[in-house]
Structure formats: structure tokens, C-alpha cells
Motif scaffolding. Structure first.
Motif, short mmCIF file in Angstrom:
data_model
loop_
_atom_site.label_atom_id
_atom_site.label_comp_id
_atom_site.label_asym_id
_atom_site.label_seq_id
_atom_site.Cartn_x
_atom_site.Cartn_y
_atom_site.Cartn_z
N TYR A 79 0.83 -1.20 0.00
CA TYR A 79 0.00 0.00 0.00
C TYR A 79 0.87 1.26 0.00
N SER A 80 1.94 1.25 0.80
CA SER A 80 2.81 2.43 0.86
C SER A 80 3.52 2.66 -0.47
N ASP A 81 3.84 1.60 -1.20
CA ASP A 81 4.44 1.75 -2.53
C ASP A 81 3.47 2.43 -3.49
N THR A 117 0.87 4.41 -2.81
CA THR A 117 0.45 5.77 -2.44
C THR A 117 1.62 6.72 -2.22
N ASN A 158 2.74 7.34 0.56
CA ASN A 158 2.43 7.98 1.84
C ASN A 158 3.15 7.25 2.97
N ARG A 159 4.48 7.29 2.95
CA ARG A 159 5.25 6.50 3.91
C ARG A 159 5.36 7.18 5.27
N LEU A 169 2.06 7.12 7.44
CA LEU A 169 1.74 5.73 7.72
C LEU A 169 2.70 5.14 8.76
N ILE A 173 8.81 -0.20 5.42
CA ILE A 173 8.62 1.21 5.10
C ILE A 173 9.88 2.01 5.44
N ASP A 193 8.02 13.48 2.79
CA ASP A 193 7.52 12.68 1.67
C ASP A 193 8.08 13.33 0.41
#
Length: 403
Positions: free
Chosen positions: A74-76, A78, A80-81, A84, A125, A195
Motif C-alpha cells: 500500500y505504501s508503494d 500511495t 504515503n510512507r 503511515l 517502510i 515525503d
């Protein structure tokens, strides 16, 4: 180009990013390895068998493996690391505090399962941030710093501190000790990390990450072999993290605090290996240093099983073997992370780590605990030795493109 955008604008930010992500992974290790340092207290306080003790690590490991892959992917997608990662650290702090009222094995298993769900994606992450935001020439150094801090906190501070807390306030206090650091690190992630363009994937990466078919044959082979290496090396690592304290107490007659101090010195050796081996791999090649590390790892079970001299001699042999843990970021992060497109780094790292967790972290402790119950506390270390032998064979099969 994506790689150029991933390089931080200044060295000051790069060091700050490395420090914060390194501490996140360090206290992840502190929490994950707590059941080993607290093992003698859990055996006595809850009346556990060694199989049950191994299962405490296993239940958390399977949650880490599943959630690490799901949330890492999911982080890949979006990019949005940062937010998260901060959220996961807050949830991990809550799970650590939830151990305080626990007084039964079933309740402890549930809390550790929840903890594994919160912690699962912290490592992939954090490591994907380091991989994406490090200058290519300094990636080995940055991973080395990350690994050095992980072992200094997880395997030096943890084994020294946790038995002291257990002696004074009970084993519950040992599990709860990571709550404060997790909360502070959640704030640090939000305030100090970025980010932005330095880490986020491009819109094309977010819309359609490159499929596995686009990887070269050497890349697919390298990732597949890293999966096998991760599984076998984790068997070795988890056996020592879970059962060495109990082995020293039962076989050598030392007290749990003394056993903890011995594990702490091993953590120093691991920290040295965690910094030096990735650094050497920048110069001499990943595959060559992996082979050196696996050779060192074989020393530990041989010494555990065969040493009959003074205790300090065993400790020196174990320390020499424990330098091998420095290869962990090579097979789990550097090789697979450099074999796939940027938009799939976190998911690939999570897949490698997750495979190690499921096979080594779930199956390993249960099988090792059963062997200890059936054949004695030395039996798990024969399994550790066999696992390292398989690692040597797999490393030898890595493609030539893995220098």
C-alpha cells in the motif's frame, strides 16, 4: 530520472532520515526480541513449555509477515510512507502498554499478535525510505548505520535492560518498555522526515507498478534466492534470540541477568557486523561478503554444541559468529531493493522479510521448541547449523550481476 529525484538535497537531511528510520527499526527489534530476553521469567511465571515460548515469537512473526507485505505494498502505491509509519508506531506503543495487565499465556499471545500487526510494516517502510532517499554511493553506509543501531538497541540494550525490569517489576514491564520510544519516534517521523519528490513514486509508478514479468531473469533469480536465504537465516537468528538465554541458564547454570549480559555483548558484535559488512560490500561485492558472513554464522552453533572450555571462551566464539548478522540487510534490503523498480521496493523488501518471518520466525521457533522439549536444550542449535549450511548453498547460486 527517478533515481536522481530520490537523492536528498542535502547531507544533513540524509543523516537525519537515516537516524530516525534506524531508531524505528532498532526499537522494533527491541520489542520483537523481548520474549527471548524474558524467556526464563516467562517459563517460571506462566509455567510455559519451550514450545509455548517459541510460539510467542511465532504468533507475532506471522502477523509481521502478513501485515508487512500488505501495508508495504500500500505504501508503494500511495507514496504515503511518513504518516503511515508514524501511525504504526503509535499503534505499537499502545500494544506495548497493553501487556501491563496481562497475567495469562492466552492474553499475552493475543497482545503479541496485535503488536505484530502494528509492527509489520515498520521495517519495510523504514528501509524503503532509506533505499529511496539515500545517495547510491552511500546506500551501503546508511544501511550499515541502520543495522548498527538496530543491534545496539535490540541486542545490547534489550538483553541488559529487560531482565533488570523483570526482576524489579515483573516480565510485563519488560514488554511495556518499548512504548515510550515508539511514541517519541512517531512524533520524530512527522516532524523530521519528508515525503515529497525525494521519496514518493511518480504518478506512473502509483498507477501501474511494473509487473514481475518486466524483471530480468537475473533479477527474478536474485529475489527468489533472497527469499530462501531469508527463511534459513531467520531460523538461525530466531533460535539464538529465543533459546540462547534458556540454554545458558540450564546448561551453564548462570542466572538470567548474567545470561542477558552475555547476549548484550553479542549484540555489540552484531552491531559491528551490521556496520562493517554492508560497508565492505560496497567495496568487495554483496555476494562475496554474504559468503563470508555465512561462514562466520556457522561458528556460533558449532561453539554452542561442542565447546567444553571456560564460559568466556564460549562467549568469544559466539561473538565471532554473531558478527554474521551484518549480512541481514544485504539479502533483505540491498540486493532485492536494487533488483526491482523503485515503485516496488517496499513490497519486495516486505516479501523477503515476510518469507523469513513465516518460515524462520513462525516455523523455526515452534520446531526448535519441540526439539528442545523432546531431545534437550542443545537440539535447536543443530537445526541452526543446518540452516546456515543451506544459506551457503543459496548464496553461491546468486547471479553474477550481484557483485
Amino acid at each position: 530520472m527517478q533515481d536522481e529525484q530520490a537523492v536528498p538535497a542535502n547531507a544533513g537531511y540524509e543523516w537525519r532520515m537515516v537516524l530516525v528510520t534506524s531508531l524505528a527499526i532498532s526499537f522494533l527489534a527491541f520489542d520483537r526480541l523481548a520474549s527471548g530476553a524474558l524467556g526464563p521469567y516467562l517459563l517460571d511465571g506462566l509455567g510455559l513449555s519451550k514450545t509455548a515460548l517459541g510460539s510467542l515469537y511465532s504468533v507475532q512473526a506471522i502477523a509481521v509477515a502478513v501485515m508487512g507485505f500488505v501495508i508495504g505494498r500500500y505504501s508503494d502505491r500511495t507514496g504515503n510512507r511518513r504518516r503511515l509509519l508514524a501511525l504504526l508506531l503509535v499503534l505499537a506503543a499502545i500494544c506495548a502498554l497493553a501487556v501491563l495487565p496481562v497475567n495469562s499465556y492466552a492474553a499475552l499471545m493475543l497482545v503479541r499478535l496485535a503488536s505484530g500487526m502494528a509492527l509489520g510494516a515498520v521495517s519495510p517502510i523504514s528501509q524503503s525510505i532509506v533505499t529511496a532517499q539515500s545517495s547510491p554511493a552511500r546506500l551501503g553506509r546508511n544501511i550499515g548505520v541502520q543495522t548498527l543501531l538496530m543491534f545496539l538497541v535490540g541486542q545490547v540494550l534489550g538483553p541488559f535492560l529487560l531482565p533488570v525490569l523483570a526482576e524489579k517489576w515483573g516480565w510485563q514491564a519488560g514488554f511495556a518498555a518499548s512504548a515510550g520510544p515508539f511514541a517519541v519516534l512517531a512524533i520524530a517521523v512527522l516532524l523530521l522526515l519528508k515525503d515529497g519528490d525525494t521519496a514518493a513514486p511518480s504518478s506512473a509508478d502509483q498507477a501501474s507498478p511494473p509487473p514481475a514479468a518486466e524483471l530480468s531473469p537475473d533479477a527474478r533469480r536474485a529475489v527468489a534466492l533472497c527469499l530462501g536465504i531469508a527463511a534459513c537465516f531467520m531460523i538461525w537468528l530466531v533460535i539464538y534470540s529465543t533459546f540462547l538465554t534458556v540454554f545458558l541458564v540450564e546448561r551453564w547454570g548462570v542466572t538470567p541477568p548474567v545470561a542477558g549480559s552475555m547476549l548484550g555483548t553479542l549484540g555489540i558484535a552484531g552491531g559491528v557486523g551490521g556496520f562493517v559488512l554492508p560497508l565492505l560490500s560496497d567495496r568487495f561485492g554483496r555476494k562475496r561478503i554474504l559468503l563470508v558472513g555465512m561462514g562466520l554464522a556457522a561458528i556460533a552453533p558449532l561453539a554452542t554444541l561442542l565447546w567444553t572450555g571456560p564460559l568466556w571462551g564460549l562467549q568469544l566464539c559466539l561473538a565471532a559468529g554473531w558478527v554474521a548478522v551484518g549480512v541481514l540487510p544485504l539479502y533483505a534490503v540491498v540486493i532485492p531493493g536494487s533488483s526491482v523498480p523503485p515503485g516496488r521496493i517496499a513490497a519486495t523488501i516486505a516479501l523477503v522479510i515476510g518469507t523469513g518471518e513465516v518460515i524462520g520466525g513462525v516455523g523455526g521457533p515452534i520446531v526448535a521448541g519441540w526439539l528442545a522439549d523432546e531431545y534437550g536444550i542443545a537440539a535447536p542449535f543443530w537445526l541452526a547449523f543446518a540452516a546456515i549450511g543451506i544459506c551457503v548453498a543459496l548464496v553461491s547460486m546468486l547471479p553474477r550481476s550481484v557483485r
